[in-house]
Design an enzyme around this catalytic site. Structure first.
Site, short mmCIF file in Angstrom:
data_model
loop_
_atom_site.label_atom_id
_atom_site.label_comp_id
_atom_site.label_asym_id
_atom_site.label_seq_id
_atom_site.Cartn_x
_atom_site.Cartn_y
_atom_site.Cartn_z
N ASP A 191 57.56 -106.56 8.04
CA ASP A 191 57.24 -105.81 9.25
C ASP A 191 55.71 -105.79 9.40
O ASP A 191 55.06 -106.80 9.21
CB ASP A 191 57.87 -104.41 9.17
CG ASP A 191 57.75 -103.59 10.44
OD1 ASP A 191 58.31 -103.99 11.46
OD2 ASP A 191 57.08 -102.54 10.38
N TYR B 106 50.94 -98.70 14.91
CA TYR B 106 51.18 -98.74 16.36
C TYR B 106 49.94 -98.55 17.22
O TYR B 106 49.64 -99.38 18.08
CB TYR B 106 52.29 -97.75 16.72
CG TYR B 106 53.57 -98.11 16.00
CD1 TYR B 106 54.30 -99.23 16.38
CD2 TYR B 106 53.99 -97.40 14.88
CE1 TYR B 106 55.44 -99.62 15.69
CE2 TYR B 106 55.13 -97.78 14.18
CZ TYR B 106 55.84 -98.89 14.58
OH TYR B 106 56.94 -99.28 13.88
N HIS C 209 66.45 -107.07 10.85
CA HIS C 209 65.04 -106.79 10.57
C HIS C 209 64.84 -106.31 9.13
O HIS C 209 63.74 -106.42 8.60
CB HIS C 209 64.53 -105.74 11.57
CG HIS C 209 63.04 -105.57 11.54
ND1 HIS C 209 62.16 -106.61 11.77
CD2 HIS C 209 62.27 -104.47 11.31
CE1 HIS C 209 60.91 -106.15 11.68
NE2 HIS C 209 60.95 -104.87 11.41
#
Length: 314
Positions: free
Chosen positions: A103, A231, A291
């Site tokens: 990730d 983020y 994922h």
């Protein structure tokens, strides 16, 4: 074997990091987690690579889990994690290591390899290819405004959304939503947590005990740093341009990974365009993989990692 994993605090750049280790091999493998993960996400891989003769190390990034937060999380960027990785290798007296990133952990793995190639033997990433942080890293504008990254980049929005639930429920919801092959996108009258259907069971490969372990660590750290890195800092330029990762690398992608549905992502990977930045890259696809392929199908992922690093000289 889990009880053989040893835990310690290691000071790096003035912050105490929580480090987990197993294995006594002369070659080290450093695992870099994503979100909503933590060191524990690598439990299957750590044991496997230790059994294969390597020293396996996983840690909680700064601001995550049991690691200390920096004083001003909102000023942090992805590039701070590059300094953290090199600092941790220094603190552990490791000259050169294999980096395994999942990730967002893939991003500092590649950046470290690009900027400090002498410290990295090879790079293995799961779920995310080479991406350079900056305005074009993820094409948010090509997705509906309810795209989860867009929502989480908005100051205060995710905090309010997550704050409606216990930490354990937030982790359960994200793990379950992000195991699907569809990108989480909320309607105008929804938040991301509203996408979760409470009747949906945990994925079969993720136990209530696993959930409790994740939750206990996020209860310590909260989500403040995690929302900033990755983020809210994803659009911040690194100051690097024309980045090349010249060392051997492998990208492991589950075919059911929702990241494939990011604008341009599937073409970037399958066309081989990603090799412009990482010329010595192998790409492996796992047909049923989500994922979280490393937790879902650990034996296959472990085999791929070990076979790859066994071929490398370090």
């Amino acid at each position: 074997m889990m009880e053989k994993i040893q835990h310690s605090e290691v000071e790096v750049k003035g912050l105490k990091l929580h480090v987990a280790e197993i294995g006594t091999g002369s070659k080290a493998v450093l695992f870099l987690h994503g979100f909503p993960e933590i060191w524990y996400t690598w439990r299957h891989q750590m044991i496997a690579v230790a059994n294969a003769g390597y020293r396996a190390i996983a840690f909680d990034f700064r601001g995550y889990g049991l690691s200390q937060k920096p004083a001003e999380p909102e000023k942090e960027t992805m590039y701070d994690l590059v300094h953290e990785i090199v600092g941790l290798l220094d603190a552990l007296n490791i000259t050169k290591a294999f980096l395994v990133g999942k990730d967002f952990g893939a991003i500092p793995a590649y950046l470290t390899a690009a900027v400090h190639p002498e410290r990295v033997g090879a790079v293995i990433t799961l779920g995310v290819p080479f991406l350079l942080p900056g305005p074009s890293a993820v094409q948010n504008h090509l997705l509906p405004k309810g795209f989860y990254i867009t929502r989480w980049q908005e100051p205060g929005r995710a905090e309010a959304d997550f704050g409606r639930f216990p930490v354990k429920s937030v982790i359960r919801n994200i793990y379950t939503l992000f195991s699907r092959s569809e990108i989480p996108i909320a309607a105008d009258d929804q938040e991301i947590m509203d996408l979760f259907n409470p009747s949906t069971p945990l994925p079969p490969w993720f136990s209530e005990e696993d959930l409790a372990t994740y939750a206990s660590l996020y209860e310590k750290s909260g989500f403040r740093y995690a929302l900033q890195v990755p983020y809210r800092s994803l659009k911040v330029e690194t100051g690097l341009s024309d980045v090349k990762v010249t060392i051997p690398a492998v990208l492991i992608m589950g075919e059911k990974d929702y990241v494939f549905k990011f604008p341009g992502m599937e073409d970037y990977i399958r066309s081989g365009a990603v090799k412009n930045a990482v010329p010595d890259l192998e790409i492996t696809y796992i047909p049923e993989g989500s994922h979280f392929v490393h937790e879902q199908i650990p034996d296959k992922v472990n085999q791929l990692i070990i076979e790859f690093i066994d071929k490398q000289r370090i």
